[in-house]
Design an enzyme around this catalytic site. Sequence first.
Site, PDB file in Angstrom:
ATOM      1  N   LYS A   1       0.846  -1.191   0.000  1.00 14.75           N
ATOM      2  CA  LYS A   1       0.000   0.000   0.000  1.00 14.75           C
ATOM      3  C   LYS A   1       0.884   1.244   0.000  1.00 14.75           C
ATOM      4  CE  LYS A   1      -0.295  -0.383   5.031  1.00 14.75           C
ATOM      5  NZ  LYS A   1      -1.182  -0.489   6.201  1.00 14.75           N
TER       6      LYS A   1
ATOM      7  N   TYR B   1      13.081  31.581   1.241  1.00 18.68           N
ATOM      8  CA  TYR B   1      11.897  32.333   1.622  1.00 18.68           C
ATOM      9  C   TYR B   1      12.032  32.957   3.012  1.00 18.68           C
ATOM     10  CZ  TYR B   1       9.107  30.499  -2.267  1.00 18.68           C
ATOM     11  OH  TYR B   1       8.601  30.214  -3.499  1.00 18.68           O
TER      12      TYR B   1
END
Length: 741
Positions: free
Chosen positions: A406, A633
């Site tokens: 999964k 940033y």
Amino acid sequence: MQRAKRNDRLDGFRLVAAALVVAIHTSPLTSWNENADFFLTRVLARIAVPFFLMVTGQFVASGCRKETDPRVMRYVKKAALLYGISILLYLPIGIYAGHYKNLSVTAWLRMLLFDGTFYHLWYFPACMTGILLIVLLGKLLNKRQTMAVAVILYLAGLGGDSYYGLTEMVPVLSDAYQLLFSLFSYTRNGIFMAPLFFLFGEWTAERNMDDRRVLWAGLGVSFLAMTEEAFLLRHFKLQRHDSMYLLLPVVMFFLYRLLLTGEKQSAPAAGNRRWAVSAVVLSTWVYILHPAMIVVLRGAAKVSGIGLLTENSFVHYIAVLALSVLAAWIPALFLHRSRKENKRNAAQPDDREPHDRKPDRQKPDPETTFSSGRAWLELDRSALHHNVRMLREKLPDSCRLMPAIKADAYGHGAVYVAKELQKAGVDAFCVACAKEGIRLRRQGIQGMILVLGYTHPEQFAWLEQYHLTQTVIDYAYARQLNEYGKTVHVHIGVDTGMHRIGIRSEQLEQIFAIYEMEHLAVDGLFTHLSASDTMSAEGQSYTKEQSEAFYHLISQIKAHGYPCPAVHLQASYGVLNYPELAGDYARIGIALYGVLSTKEDTCRWSGSLKPVLSFKARIATVRTLYQGESAGYGMQYTAKQDMRIATLAVGYADGLPRALSLGVGSVLIHGHRAPVIGRICMDQTIVDISGIPQVQAGEEAVLIGRCGDMEISVCDIAAQAGTIANEILSRMGSRLERVLV
């Protein structure tokens, strides 16, 4: 072949060999005893294909050294005709099963030339390839040298078949075989297997050895030795496949001489011709048609409700064999009437299991591309196979792996991982949702796929269409599944203390009611051990309570006459910490990939598990950041002095946690640590390379893995990000390339 002297024993044994091939593909004794079925289908039945090849060799291979002998090309043409008919016959079934979706031209050529377009059709291209190879060798070498080359090829083939586990231990050999497996799926083909038995048939027929007592003794001793060889290889899990054994040629020598000795051979009188034609045609068409009869029988059992036809393996075998013989009479009668004496040695069949067909040669997609661009994951195949072997060794032979692939196989690439696992003999998987299972099916993954989570009722049709097994998450959901109105295969989830999904183990009546639902086929039950990751006294006590509650439920189900086809409660930590609790399956997850949730746990098993994944990125630019300038940033990092920085082409959209910003995390370049500076961006990350000489754009940086003497593990990343390794891996971005190493 009809113009040559005939031997009724050879003709009769054709039918025996064809019946053995049917047994290989139906496993008649699995309902009785797994070892007995292994002996029948993986030892005794393995004489079928070499026998067919040796018959061909006796009557055709000698013509390979005569350029004017028409037998060779006549044989190749007949084999090609049968192959073409078989391809057309099974094309609709293959299309329906999704075997041919998204195949590239290269993949189609590989199937046509080596693997066969359906799981049992590899024999025909093997016959053609093998004969043509002998023709080529015959032009270059003498008879003895040709035989020597065939023996060498067979021994090389053993390394990719029953003895693959040994060659895998030698890196050079392992790499060589992986290169071969990029060209074809197995070494039991027309290059490595067929030439030896073609030549062996001719050579054996020329031997003068008529003492049947000696032959019987030789056959008995060699067959017992081959049986021991097969079980030892199985015990030590060395087999990648099991068509080729070291002692198989020895067994075939004595068997073939016995068939040739002791009975008068005769010229092809009319009665003999009819018998020969019947044996040749029936054995050929039983082989060609029996997989179709398996499909027909399963459909008939489903429509009629006669479960015995498929549930009892021996009854299933007899029914398939009987249908195959009846179906084979149609072409046999037609060909017998239309072709009188032109029935030489039409190509004969083999021994390939349905689940062995490799529909894994699809056109490359972004997850399996074999190039390293901006950022990528390197997947170590040998480490994956090592982990599979290690986990199997922890469990009893009766417990099979059901890997959890999964979340894109914990970020590793579900399709790639599933295909590698199928090569290792894994035939059961579990996923989180139906879409994950569908993706595997569309890429050719065979075997059981269990959906562990919720599937919306509007998607129930997918379960049927793609042959997915659904988890019953509670009683109300079972009723919804039943109301769908078509048969859905399910595993019942049992809540023994996790309190996540499943029916409480004490609610017996609800579980009994599920068994009685008309449209639910209960194939198994499972629970989840919520404290198996700890060996504390409290954790051990709770795990014991859960396992006892689960197995008490199983005993109650059996006591009330309901079947429990498969039970499973183990996941990765359960296998490692409580292997004695093994059921029929173990749903291994994180351990399959060579790590555990925490660094402490991973270090404890570091000698046994090997990490499969490395995370790397390309250095996009290298530049100077001058004193007082800010990078990234928010002006979160300001240079205190002139420094060198590198921008990596990777960011948090690729799975690199943003929590590693501002010096928390680092990467490896040239064997040195390069701290992360500023904030990690969606697609890019800036690192400090001031102390690392000669760094250039285009070079690679290691985010997870080893570089020189240094290593950053996924557990290191998880600890820095305040989470567990499972989360880090499962968040690896889909745009990352997965690269095989």
